[in-house]
Write an enzyme that holds these catalytic residues in place. Structure first.
Site, PDB file in Angstrom:
ATOM      1  N   ASP A 104       0.861  -1.186   0.000  1.00  0.00           N
ATOM      2  CA  ASP A 104       0.000   0.000   0.000  1.00  0.00           C
ATOM      3  C   ASP A 104       0.898   1.236   0.000  1.00  0.00           C
ATOM      4  O   ASP A 104       1.177   1.806   1.050  1.00  0.00           O
ATOM      5  CB  ASP A 104      -0.927  -0.034   1.221  1.00  0.00           C
ATOM      6  N   HIS A 105       1.352   1.630  -1.187  1.00  0.00           N
ATOM      7  CA  HIS A 105       2.331   2.712  -1.319  1.00  0.00           C
ATOM      8  C   HIS A 105       1.787   3.849  -2.182  1.00  0.00           C
ATOM      9  O   HIS A 105       0.968   3.623  -3.090  1.00  0.00           O
ATOM     10  CB  HIS A 105       3.611   2.189  -1.987  1.00  0.00           C
ATOM     11  N   GLY A 128       4.639   2.860   8.996  1.00  0.00           N
ATOM     12  CA  GLY A 128       4.796   3.644   7.784  1.00  0.00           C
ATOM     13  C   GLY A 128       6.221   3.945   7.369  1.00  0.00           C
ATOM     14  O   GLY A 128       7.187   3.656   8.075  1.00  0.00           O
ATOM     15  N   GLU A 129       6.328   4.556   6.181  1.00  0.00           N
ATOM     16  CA  GLU A 129       7.601   4.971   5.612  1.00  0.00           C
ATOM     17  C   GLU A 129       7.480   6.414   5.138  1.00  0.00           C
ATOM     18  O   GLU A 129       6.460   6.809   4.564  1.00  0.00           O
ATOM     19  CB  GLU A 129       7.980   4.086   4.426  1.00  0.00           C
ATOM     20  N   ASN A 145       6.131   7.337   1.547  1.00  0.00           N
ATOM     21  CA  ASN A 145       4.714   7.431   1.200  1.00  0.00           C
ATOM     22  C   ASN A 145       3.965   8.485   1.993  1.00  0.00           C
ATOM     23  O   ASN A 145       2.965   9.029   1.514  1.00  0.00           O
ATOM     24  CB  ASN A 145       4.038   6.081   1.448  1.00  0.00           C
ATOM     25  N   GLY A 182      11.144  -5.373  16.325  1.00  0.00           N
ATOM     26  CA  GLY A 182      12.002  -5.531  17.482  1.00  0.00           C
ATOM     27  C   GLY A 182      11.211  -5.595  18.768  1.00  0.00           C
ATOM     28  O   GLY A 182       9.966  -5.617  18.767  1.00  0.00           O
ATOM     29  N   VAL A 194       7.051  -5.253  19.457  1.00  0.00           N
ATOM     30  CA  VAL A 194       6.350  -6.457  19.923  1.00  0.00           C
ATOM     31  C   VAL A 194       5.615  -6.175  21.224  1.00  0.00           C
ATOM     32  O   VAL A 194       4.438  -6.533  21.394  1.00  0.00           O
ATOM     33  CB  VAL A 194       7.339  -7.623  20.094  1.00  0.00           C
TER      34      VAL A 194
END
Length: 327
Positions: free
Chosen positions: A36-37, A105-106, A109, A173, A177
């Site tokens: 989803d980008h 997210g990134e 985007n 990581g 978690v």
């Protein structure tokens, strides 16, 4: 392990993706995930259609495979109340085959809406609030919320499926978690990290939840061609998500990967026609405790041959190697 197929919105247009989705179901894959980008990682990939429209069409071209976003960021480009509405709609359209995969997210985007890119701790806090909001809306009725990052005023999902939409969350990581193991139905990760799985299970006091991984491969009858294509389109993959999440555009990814060689890529991604390297890479995820693994075939114009190979050779080989999975 159940074996899935990845609809890579970064390497194919919407009509092609819908066609591949139907073909992947016929080939025998158990589930399908969609990226989803808003942007591809590299200019060479060349695509970024709207994943939710694609998935809506896929629900009408498939009957059996489960569907999942892999993954949606519900905090910057999308408001969580809208993500909840989209997820409920897809669950209805798919007759309860949809899982909402979420992540923090990134930059690639999310920067496009002009509100900046927050640091990782803030992104995790935003994702925590977003999951609370989405879960609250999935409960039904009118919903209000007052948080540090989000406000919701008398929102309601008017079309709710009878079966609640499961939520998966991407983790990388210990911190993620601990934050999300108790609020999600499934774990999502891109590396065969047994420690992540054991921490997830320990946090939940339960080993029965889904752990969904993803494995890029580059199948081709000619290994040299496969290696070249994998380098051209997937050399960004080895940088790791902690780096990838921060880069703002395709130029950044091109610069960050300018010294990555074809040998580097081939060392981390199974390339060529042979089954054994793929089976062994899948085994890494199985040994780490993953229950589901979505394969990525690199190259938007190289899906048809791969899907034929998957039906005739790859999926039977995986069923033999993992008799309790890959149904």
């Amino acid at each position: 392990m159940r074996i899935g197929y990845t609809l890579m919105t970064e390497q194919a247009g919407p009509k092609a993706l819908v066609r591949y989705a139907a073909a992947a179901e016929r080939a025998g894959f158990d589930f399908e995930v969609s990226s989803d980008h808003y942007s591809p990682w590299l200019d060479e990939q060349g695509h970024a259609p709207y994943a939710w429209s694609v998935l809506g069409a896929v629900t009408q071209r498939t009957d059996r495979v489960e569907l999942m976003t892999y993954v949606t960021c519900p905090t910057v480009r999308y408001n969580p109340v809208v993500v909840a509405q989209k997820a409920a709609t897809l669950q209805l359209l798919s007759d309860n085959r949809f899982t909402l995969g979420l992540g923090s997210g990134e930059n690639l985007n999310e920067h496009v809406v002009g509100t900046g890119w927050p640091p990782a701790n803030t992104r995790h806090a935003m994702l925590t609030e977003a999951i609370d909001i989405i879960s609250g809306l999935f409960d039904g009725g009118y919903f209000n919320y007052s948080g540090r990052h989000f406000q919701v005023d008398s929102a309601k999902l008017w079309d709710l499926p009878e079966i609640r939409t499961p939520i998966g969350v991407a983790v990388s990581g210990k911190q993620s978690v601990e934050k999300f193991a108790l609020t999600a139905d499934a774990m999502i990760a891109v590396e065969p990290d047994a420690d992540l799985v054991s921490r997830w299970d320990a946090q939940r006091h339960d080993t029965g939840s889904r752990k969904v991984g993803q494995l890029p491969i580059c199948w081709d009858a000619d290994r040299d061609v496969a290696v070249k294509r994998a380098h051209d389109q997937f050399r960004w993959f080895g940088s790791g998500w902690k780096v990838n999440a921060e880069l703002p555009g395709t130029a950044g990814f091109a610069g960050a990967t300018q010294f990555v060689t074809e040998d580097d890529v081939a060392g981390g991604i199974p390339c060529g026609p042979d089954l054994e390297p793929i089976v062994e890479s899948v085994r890494n995820f199985a040994d780490a405790g993953f229950t589901d693994l979505a394969l990525v075939q690199i190259g938007g114009d190289h899906q048809d041959g791969f899907l034929e190979f998957a039906q005739s050779d790859l999926l039977p080989a995986l069923r033999d190697a993992f008799p309790d999975g890959a149904r």
